[in-house]
Design a protein around this motif. Sequence first.
Motif, PDB file in Angstrom:
ATOM      1  N   ILE A 278     -31.644  55.582 -35.547  1.00  0.00           N
ATOM      2  CA  ILE A 278     -31.998  56.992 -35.698  1.00  0.00           C
ATOM      3  C   ILE A 278     -31.875  57.712 -34.354  1.00  0.00           C
ATOM      4  CG2 ILE A 278     -33.888  58.584 -36.200  1.00  0.00           C
ATOM      5  CD1 ILE A 278     -32.676  57.330 -38.676  1.00  0.00           C
ATOM      6  N   ALA A 279     -32.255  57.045 -33.269  1.00  0.00           N
ATOM      7  CA  ALA A 279     -32.125  57.644 -31.940  1.00  0.00           C
ATOM      8  C   ALA A 279     -30.662  57.920 -31.612  1.00  0.00           C
ATOM      9  CB  ALA A 279     -32.749  56.725 -30.893  1.00  0.00           C
ATOM     10  N   TRP A 280     -29.781  56.975 -31.962  1.00  0.00           N
ATOM     11  CA  TRP A 280     -28.341  57.179 -31.759  1.00  0.00           C
ATOM     12  C   TRP A 280     -27.860  58.364 -32.591  1.00  0.00           C
ATOM     13  CZ3 TRP A 280     -24.236  57.399 -35.068  1.00  0.00           C
ATOM     14  CH2 TRP A 280     -22.973  57.370 -34.494  1.00  0.00           C
ATOM     15  N   ARG A 281     -28.313  58.425 -33.831  1.00  0.00           N
ATOM     16  CA  ARG A 281     -27.908  59.517 -34.719  1.00  0.00           C
ATOM     17  C   ARG A 281     -28.309  60.874 -34.135  1.00  0.00           C
ATOM     18  NH1 ARG A 281     -29.894  62.783 -38.835  1.00  0.00           N
ATOM     19  NH2 ARG A 281     -28.464  63.095 -40.611  1.00  0.00           N
ATOM     20  N   ARG A 282     -29.508  60.971 -33.599  1.00  0.00           N
ATOM     21  CA  ARG A 282     -29.968  62.234 -33.031  1.00  0.00           C
ATOM     22  C   ARG A 282     -29.041  62.717 -31.921  1.00  0.00           C
ATOM     23  NH1 ARG A 282     -36.567  61.348 -32.589  1.00  0.00           N
ATOM     24  NH2 ARG A 282     -36.997  61.509 -34.851  1.00  0.00           N
ATOM     25  N   LYS A 283     -28.600  61.797 -31.068  1.00  0.00           N
ATOM     26  CA  LYS A 283     -27.711  62.172 -29.968  1.00  0.00           C
ATOM     27  C   LYS A 283     -26.377  62.684 -30.494  1.00  0.00           C
ATOM     28  CE  LYS A 283     -29.520  59.316 -26.204  1.00  0.00           C
ATOM     29  NZ  LYS A 283     -29.165  58.337 -25.147  1.00  0.00           N
ATOM     30  N   GLN A 284     -25.818  61.997 -31.499  1.00  0.00           N
ATOM     31  CA  GLN A 284     -24.525  62.405 -32.039  1.00  0.00           C
ATOM     32  C   GLN A 284     -24.626  63.760 -32.731  1.00  0.00           C
ATOM     33  OE1 GLN A 284     -21.734  60.792 -31.330  1.00  0.00           O
ATOM     34  NE2 GLN A 284     -23.029  59.386 -30.161  1.00  0.00           N
ATOM     35  N   TRP A 285     -25.670  63.950 -33.508  1.00  0.00           N
ATOM     36  CA  TRP A 285     -25.815  65.211 -34.233  1.00  0.00           C
ATOM     37  C   TRP A 285     -26.080  66.376 -33.271  1.00  0.00           C
ATOM     38  CZ3 TRP A 285     -24.668  61.446 -37.177  1.00  0.00           C
ATOM     39  CH2 TRP A 285     -24.380  61.638 -38.524  1.00  0.00           C
TER      40      TRP A 285
END
Length: 517
Positions: A278-285
């Motif tokens: 989820i942390a990775w997803r936040r950065k990409q989004w």
Amino acid sequence: MAVVTFELTPERLKWLGEHLDTPREIQPLVREEVEPSKVWELTERDGFIEDWLRIRSKTTSGALLQLNPMQRMYSSSCTKRNVVLKARQVGITTYIAARFFTQTITHGGILSMQVTQSRESAEDIFRIVRRFWENLPEELRKGHLRTSHRNARQLVFPNIDSEYCLASAEENAGRGRTIQNLHCSEVSRWGRQGEEALASLRSALVPSGEIVLESTANGAGGLFYEEWQRAEDTGYQRHFFPWWVDPAYAVELGADFPPLSALEQELSGRHGLKPEQIAWRRKQWASLRGLAVQEFAEDPVSCFRASGECVFDLGTVEEALRGLSEPFETRDNGRVTIWLPVQTGRKYVIGADPAGGGIDGYYSCAEVIDRDLGTQCAEYHGHCPPREFAKELVKLGKEYNSALVAVERNNHGFGVLAWLRMLDYPQIYEQGGQDGWMTSAVSRPVMIETLSAVLGEEPGLFRSATLLNEMRTFVRFANGKSGAAAGTHDDCVLALAIAWEVRKAEAGRGASTRRAW
């Protein structure tokens, strides 16, 4: 990791070619499930790939190719006809190259071709294949697998009369060739020449050959979108790989990691995502913003971003798609879908949008709605000529208490209406003294606006994923007109719009004003 237990000789390669899909006698100690209740089983082909083929990984140069979860999933479910929708950099291109390279060097008389959107991207990908060959034992490279041509886009093995080559969709790829293995990469970015290029390549593929169409999404429309949507009709196996299939898409949590949002909680609960993912997803989004859903797909619907101004509210459409339930029944190879079976005493309306019938053209579509409630009850969606479509309408109409059938009489509709009369169907909608419904420059905008308003008020009335996906790509053009975006369809939208307009027209009529109604 697999362990090399044999010497790589011409005889061993020939044996391997005859046993590519045979499970290895000795399986890895740890075997992962590739999907619920299905355990990945190492085949001789995948064992060879892990034992001998080297790649430049995200962290290491010259590492052996160890299959990741996505590659195992594809291996266990691929067929001779495949269309792959994926997130960025999950390894599908490398794995398909490895599959086809293995087939090329273990069989005689094989042409494997990989086609990409441009010459530059073709040469980039071919470096992967060259690395496979360059890291094989020297005695093979100078003997059995010596090359007569070895350049930026071609490996020719004269001793076994086989070849692995790359081309771009910009070229006249496939013309005059006989292809056994065809990998079409990033098809969504092939551009205007893509449709002609793919037709040429398909013509060159032998009947028993293997084809893979793979790509990230690039808008709701175009060649790849159409291939993905039509997969069931064309006999292609769909494969969807979201970003979380790759375990590398995760980052360490910061000290001030905020609580999960409602959407993040839903994703985590549904797919078992870890906080690091989820942390990775936040950065990409945060960095990609609106493009994130396209580049790092999370479902096979929202990743196809609608271009232009959508006539229907996208948020409501997406909400309706997420809330869909399984149909009560499907028939005729999926062409007929029933959500609400007929009920005694109820009245129904069928809106019908006919097409010519060819498999490459538009679909013929019929939408059944409850006359009183407006609820979508059933749908016919398929390719058939006017006579066959009329027969389907008769069957569907009789099943739903002799429903009132309203056929768009523009173009092919006249033929369908003529067959309905010949088949003596009792309830054919008439407008202005003529059979059928006329969609005109005046009536069409009203039809669409009515349907849009109904969606906004009661999205639960709509049950069809095909219909809702068409709504996602029904856009308003610069000239003020509206319709399906390039490479998409609007047959279901128009059929349902007709049904709703007829429902409105019939609402004020009494039983005495219509025969048997």
